[in-house]
Write an enzyme that holds these catalytic residues in place. Structure first.
Site, PDB file in Angstrom:
ATOM      1  N   GLY B  72     -71.797 -50.971  38.865  1.00  0.00           N
ATOM      2  CA  GLY B  72     -71.889 -50.032  39.982  1.00  0.00           C
ATOM      3  C   GLY B  72     -71.012 -48.798  39.784  1.00  0.00           C
ATOM      4  CG  ASN B 152     -65.912 -51.564  49.740  1.00  0.00           C
ATOM      5  OD1 ASN B 152     -66.202 -50.503  50.293  1.00  0.00           O
ATOM      6  ND2 ASN B 152     -64.790 -51.717  49.084  1.00  0.00           N
ATOM      7  CB  SER B 200     -72.904 -53.946  40.932  1.00  0.00           C
ATOM      8  OG  SER B 200     -72.205 -54.788  40.069  1.00  0.00           O
ATOM      9  CB  ALA B 201     -75.986 -57.922  38.227  1.00  0.00           C
ATOM     10  CB  CYS B 326     -48.405 -55.813  49.863  1.00  0.00           C
ATOM     11  SG  CYS B 326     -46.747 -55.337  50.303  1.00  0.00           S
TER      12      CYS B 326
END
Lengths: 145, 393
Positions: B72, B152, B200-201, B326
Site C-alpha cells: 500500500g 486506520n 494491500s494484501a 509512547c
C-alpha cells in the site's frame, strides 16, 4: 523492548500510592506530553527519608522509573537523595530504551520537587537544590464524556 | 486465558491457509520468471493475470487498470509522485485530509519540500472530512485530491462518492488510499468516481509485501519504479508471483465472504463497545458511530496512558494498539486523534482494537473484563485521577 527489571517494576510497582500529610510532595511532567509524576516524601527529624510513595500517569518506563526511584531514596538522607541522578535510575533498571530516557529525568526532577517542597515548608535551604521547573500544564477544560 | 487474542487486524492479518497453499507451488515448482519465453515460465504470466483479473473485478475495474506494487505504501507514493510529474504543466497543488496515513502525509511533506503545494483539509469530531472546506480549497492549479476510504485508527468511512463527484466536476484526479477498506466494504471505482486506488494484501488475510494501484484508463501516470517492462512498463521489477497468486486467492475469498464477515464483526464490535462503555467510567468511543469499519473499535480512557495499557493487555495475551506518543516514538499522540479535536492527554489514553471473524464472544467478553481491570489499576496509579477525584469530592 524493556528489560526484565523495568517490566518487574512496571507490573509490580513498589511504593505506589499517597502519603497523608507528607513532609514534601512534588509533581512534575506534563499531561500534554503524556507523563506526570508525583512523589511524596516522609522525612524524619534527622533529615532521613522514612518513606516515599509515587503516583504516575505515563508509559511503562515512567511507572518503572518512579517505582525504582522510591526504592533508591528510602533510608537516605536528604543530601544523599539529592545525589540520586537519572543515570542511577537508568542503571538500577538495567537500562532504558533511548526514547524513554526522559522518563528517568522526570524521576530525578520529581524527587527534587518533593525535596524543594519539604525545604520550603520547613524554611530551610538544601545545599545544591534549586527551584524545580513548573512544568505541569494548567488544567484544561474537562472533556465531555 | 492461555490462548492469544488477536485484536490488531488493522495492523496486519493472519494469512489464510488456503492462501498459503495457493502460493506454495510458486516457490519450489513453478518458479520461472513470467517474462521468460518458454512455457515453464510463461504459465506464471497467466497466474499473475488471473490474480489481476480477480482483483480488477472486485472493484469494477478492467484488468489492465490494476498494477501490482510491493504494498500500500508504494501504491500511495506512486499515485502522488507520478501525478505531480505527469500533470505539472496543469498545476502544482494537491488536496488531502489531516487524517491520512503517513504513507500519504509524509509523501505530501516531501513534495512540499520540492516546491509543490498541499492543502490538508480538516475533519469533524467524528473524523469525517469537511466537504465545504475541500471545495473551497480547489484552485485552478489543483491536480489531485487524495482522501483515504476509511481511517486506520478510528475506522471512520469517508463520503467517497461525494468527493469523487467534486473531483470529477472540477476535472481533478481523485485518488483514495483504500488499504483499510478494500475487501471490507463494497467498492466500485466507476460508481464512486475513483481514478486511483491503493490497496494491500496483508490487511485481508493475504501475504505481506504485495499491493496494487488501480489507475483509471486515460490517466497519464507513468512509471515510478524504473527498469524492465513489467506491468505494462509502468512498474518495473520481476513480479512477486507467489505473493500475487496469494493476493488473488485472498481477494477471491474475502469478496465471497464479505457480508458474512461484516455481520459477525459488527456484532462483536458492538458487544465490545457496549460492555466497555457500561463497565468503565470516563471513556469515549473515537470515530463515527455508524459510518465506521465493521471491525474497528477505538476508545479513549481518561487519566491513563496508552502504552501502559497495551503492555498490561499483552501480559493478558491480548494484542492491541494505541495512538499514544509512547507508541509512536514522538512526544505527540496520534495526528488522527488530535485532528478530531481530542486534547493531548485524552489522545494519550487511546486504545484501538480491530477484530476479525475469527474472534469469539468469549474473547470479546474476556477482553472487556481485562480492560476494566487494567484501566482501574492504572487509574489507581494516576495523579490525574487522584486530582480529579479529590476535586470531585
Amino acid at each position: 523492548m524493556y528489560t526484565e527489571k523495568v517490566m518487574d517494576h512496571f507490573t509490580n510497582p513498589r511504593n505506589m500510592g499517597e502519603i497523608e500529610n507528607p513532609s514534601g510532595v512534588g509533581t512534575v511532567g506534563n499531561a500534554k506530553c503524556g507523563d506526570i509524576m508525583r512523589m511524596y516524601l516522609d522525612i524524619d527529624d534527622n533529615g532521613v527519608i522514612r518513606d516515599c510513595k509515587f503516583k504516575t500517569f505515563g508509559c511503562g518506563a515512567a511507572v518503572a522509573t518512579s517505582s525504582i526511584a522510591t526504592e533508591l531514596v528510602i533510608g537516605k538522607t536528604v543530601q544523599e537523595a539529592l545525589q540520586v541522578t537519572n543515570k542511577a535510575v537508568v542503571d538500577a533498571l538495567d537500562g532504558l530504551p533511548k526514547v524513554k530516557v526522559h522518563c528517568s529525568l522526570l524521576a530525578e526532577e520529581a524527587i527534587h520537587a518533593a525535596l524543594w517542597d519539604y525545604a520550603e515548608k520547613n524554611n530551610i535551604t538544601i545545599e545544591g537544590l534549586s527551584k524545580p521547573k513548573d512544568d505541569v500544564s494548567e488544567e484544561e477544560e474537562e472533556p465531555e464524556y | 486465558m492461555d490462548k492469544k487474542i488477536y485484536l490488531d487486524n488493522a495492523a496486519t492479518t493472519k494469512t489464510r491457509p488456503e492462501v498459503v497453499e495457493a502460493m506454495l507451488p510458486y516457490f519450489t515448482e513453478k518458479y520461472g520468471n513470467p517474462s521468460s519465453i518458454y512455457e515453464f515460465a510463461s504459465q506464471n504470466k497467466k497466474a499473475v493475470d488471473e490474480a489481476r483479473s480477480i482483483i480488477a473485478k472486485s472493484i469494477g475495474a478492467e484488468t489492465a487498470e490494476v498494477y501490482f506494487t510491493a504494498g500500500g505504501t508504494e501504491a500511495d507514493n506512486w499515485a502522488l509522485k507520478a501525478t505531480i510529474d505527469a500533470y505539472s504543466s496543469k498545476g502544482n497543488h494537491i488536496i488531502t485530509s489531516k487524517i491520512e496515513h503517513h504513507a500519504i502525509l509524509h509523501t505530501c511533506e516531501f513534495l512540499q519540500k520540492h516546491g509543490y503545494e498541499v492543502t490538508y483539509v480538516d475533519v469533524d469530531e467524528n473524523g469525517i472530512i469537511k466537504l465545504d472546506q475541500l471545495k473551497k480549497a480547489i484552485r485552478p492549479t489543483t491536480i489531485l485530491i487524495s482522501v483515504m476510504f476509511a481511517n486506520n485508527e478510528i475506522g471512520t468511512i469517508q463520503p467517497i462518492k461525494e468527493i469523487g463527484e467534486i473531483a470529477k466536476q472540477h476535472n481533478i484526479l481523485f485518488h483514495t488510499d483504500a488499504v483499510q477498506a478494500y475487501c471490507q466494504l463494497p467498492i466500485n471505482v466507476d460508481e464512486l468516481n475513483i481514478d486511483m486506488l491503493s490497496a494491500s494484501a496483508h490487511k485481508l488475510n493475504g501475504p505481506k509485501g504485495i499491493g496494487f494501484l488501480y489507475i483509471r484508463k486515460g490517466a497519464k501516470l507513468r512509471s515510478f519504479i524504473h527498469g524492465g517492462a513489467q506491468e505494462r512498463q509502468r512498474r518495473a521489477g520481476t513480479e512477486n508471483v507467489p505473493a500475487i497468486v496469494g493476493f488473488g486467492k485472498a481477494v477471491e475469498i474475502a469478496i465471497a465472504t464479505m457480508k458474512e464477515r461484516n455481520d459477525k464483526e459488527i456484532e462483536l464490535r458492538e458487544r465490545l463497545i457496549k460492555k466497555v462503555m457500561s463497565e468503565v467510567p470516563y471513556v469515549r468511543v473515537n470515530g463515527h458511530r455508524r459510518n465506521r469499519l465493521p471491525n474497528n473499535v477505538n476508545f479513549s480512557f481518561q487519566f491513563i496512558e496508552g502504552e501502559s495499557l497495551l503492555i498490561m493487555l499483552d501480559m493478558k495475551n491480548i494484542c492491541a494498539s494505541s495512538g499514544s506518543a509512547c507508541t509512536s516514538g514522538s512526544l505527540d499522540p496520534s495526528h488522527v486523534l488530535l485532528a478530531i479535536g481530542l486534547p493531548h492527554e485524552i489522545a494519550h489514553g487511546s486504545l484501538r482494537l480491530t477484530l476479525s471473524e475469527d474472534n469469539t464472544e468469549e474473547e470479546i467478553d474476556y477482553t472487556a473484563e481485562m480492560i476494566k481491570e487494567i484501566v482501574d489499576k492504572l487509574r489507581q496509579m494516576s495523579p490525574l485521577y487522584e486530582d480529579y477525584m479529590k476535586k470531585k469530592a
